[in-house]
Scaffold this active site. Structure first.
Site, PDB file in Angstrom:
ATOM      1  N   GLN A  72       0.827  -1.217   0.000  1.00 31.67           N
ATOM      2  CA  GLN A  72       0.000   0.000   0.000  1.00 31.67           C
ATOM      3  C   GLN A  72       0.866   1.274   0.000  1.00 31.67           C
ATOM      4  O   GLN A  72       0.408   2.355   0.369  1.00 31.67           O
ATOM      5  CB  GLN A  72      -0.954   0.007   1.192  1.00 31.67           C
ATOM      6  CG  GLN A  72      -2.148  -0.925   1.015  1.00 31.67           C
ATOM      7  CD  GLN A  72      -2.953  -0.611  -0.250  1.00 31.67           C
ATOM      8  OE1 GLN A  72      -2.999   0.531  -0.708  1.00 31.67           O
ATOM      9  NE2 GLN A  72      -3.583  -1.615  -0.813  1.00 31.67           N
ATOM     10  N   SER A  73       2.099   1.147  -0.438  1.00 30.17           N
ATOM     11  CA  SER A  73       3.027   2.275  -0.392  1.00 30.17           C
ATOM     12  C   SER A  73       2.640   3.419  -1.324  1.00 30.17           C
ATOM     13  O   SER A  73       2.423   3.219  -2.526  1.00 30.17           O
ATOM     14  CB  SER A  73       4.424   1.779  -0.752  1.00 30.17           C
ATOM     15  OG  SER A  73       5.274   2.862  -1.058  1.00 30.17           O
TER      16      SER A  73
END
Ligand SMILES: *Cc1c(COP(=O)(O)O)cnc(C)c1O
Length: 358
Positions: free
Chosen positions: A91-92
């Site tokens: 989810q960066s």
């Protein structure tokens, strides 16, 4: 007032010139808006609070990582790279922004994620794939496994004749830090134009690159802002160490190591991480809800929500005795579209927390 040393041939003036000469790819238009949050400030008992809207950076859904990527792309293109290799959790925001930057410059992007592929393709992970990045997972839940994965991908790419450019996890490196040094001057000039004199700058600290850049920029400007961050990824000690390392590297690139060494160490608040990095906390969720319902502005659960929870709690405890504050809204909203949202239980629109926080 002008930034200290401008117009003279001082160490500081040379540093700003050096910064302007480092190759950079313009990805977005700056400055980002600096907006007063009147209703939210009133809910905090009358705090004069401004949001620096880096969430609105006009590229790839924004966020602070774009500032660093302008310099990293400049370097990658100067070196003739054809593939950006970076990584983090799936989810960066950083990996999503890197994938967008690669696409924009006609480069390929390889993303290395810790752990295993998620069951659902959503949030930033969905965007990163949509942007064309090739993804790989280390199969190891240790975040540091990404560092090895990036090295391995670079070796693999070289053997197939490609020219990889490695960007460390989260974009945390000296060149990336320089983007935030520029942001410091941007805010300084913006405050002059808008006629405001904030006493403090508050931000979330993950890898520490953003705080590091602000530390160097503040030293260059010689401006007495209080600069404080909230650790949302590591403990305070590790966060401070990262900030100091990145600030020292960036200062060295600009020839101002002595100036930086003479400045006070970074101030980092701990105790707001909750169960861990990327896991929403109840206090962070309350802060997100409060800002959403007083201002119509969305914070994110991983960084800015937790940082805002800290601002609210520290203020309540009398530990942030400032009249006016700039909060860096560093972005991250795509995380609101990841997962089932179970961390954000519904609450009545008129819950008492909105009328009286302090
Ligand atoms: C990465 C990130 C941060 C923290 O920045 P660092 O430079 O890693 O400390 C804050 N907010 C958002 C939304 C981010 O993506």
């Amino acid at each position: 007032m002008t930034p200290a040393g401008r117009g003279e041939d001082s160490v500081v003036a040379r540093a700003w010139r050096a910064l302007e000469q480092i190759p950079r790819v313009g990805l977005a238009e700056f400055p980002t808006p600096l907006l007063r949050m009147k209703r939210f400030g009133a809910a905090l008992g009358g705090l004069d609070i401004w949001f620096k809207r880096d969430d609105l950076i006009s590229f790839g859904l924004g966020g602070n990582k774009v500032r660093g990527l302008e310099f990293l792309l400049g370097d990658a293109l100067a070196r003739g790279a054809d593939t950006l290799v970076t990584g983090a959790g799936c989810q960066s925001n950083h990996v999503r922004a890197t994938a967008a930057a690669a696409a924009h410059c006609g480069l390929r992007c390889v993303a290395v994620y810790w752990g295993d592929p998620p069951a659902v393709i959503d949030g930033n992970y969905r965007l990163t794939r949509l942007l064309g990045a090739e993804v790989s997972f280390t199969g190891d839940s240790d975040r540091a496994s990404v560092d090895r994965g990036i090295d391995e991908q670079c070796v693999r790419l070289r053997t197939t004749g490609r020219r990889p450019y490695a960007i460390p996890r989260g974009g945390a490196c000296a060149l990336g830090t320089l983007g935030h040094v520029l942001a410091t001057r941007e805010l300084f000039l913006q405050c002059q134009v808008q006629g405001i004199e904030p006493e403090a700058i508050l931000l979330a600290a993950g890898s520490g690159g953003t705080h590091a850049g602000w530390l160097v920029g503040k030293a260059l400007l010689g401006y007495p802002w209080a600069l404080q961050s909230i650790a949302v990824s590591r403990d305070a000690g590790a966060t401070i160490a990262q900030i100091q390392r990145l600030a020292a590297e960036a200062a060295s690139l600009l020839g101002v190591s002595a100036l930086l060494a003479a400045t006070a160490p970074p101030i980092v608040h701990a105790g707001f991480l909750g169960e861990g990095y990327g896991i929403p906390s109840a206090e962070g969720t309350d802060a997100i809800r409060l800002v959403a319902r007083t201002e119509g502005i969305l914070l994110d659960p991983t960084y800015t929500g937790k940082a805002m929870a800290a601002l609210i709690a520290l203020r309540k405890a009398g530990q942030l005795p400032f009249r006016s504050v700039v909060f860096l809204h560093t972005g991250g909203e795509p995380a609101l579209f990841a997962g089932d949202g179970a961390w954000l239980p519904d609450r009545a629109a008129s819950s008492p927390e909105l009328s009286c926080v302090l």
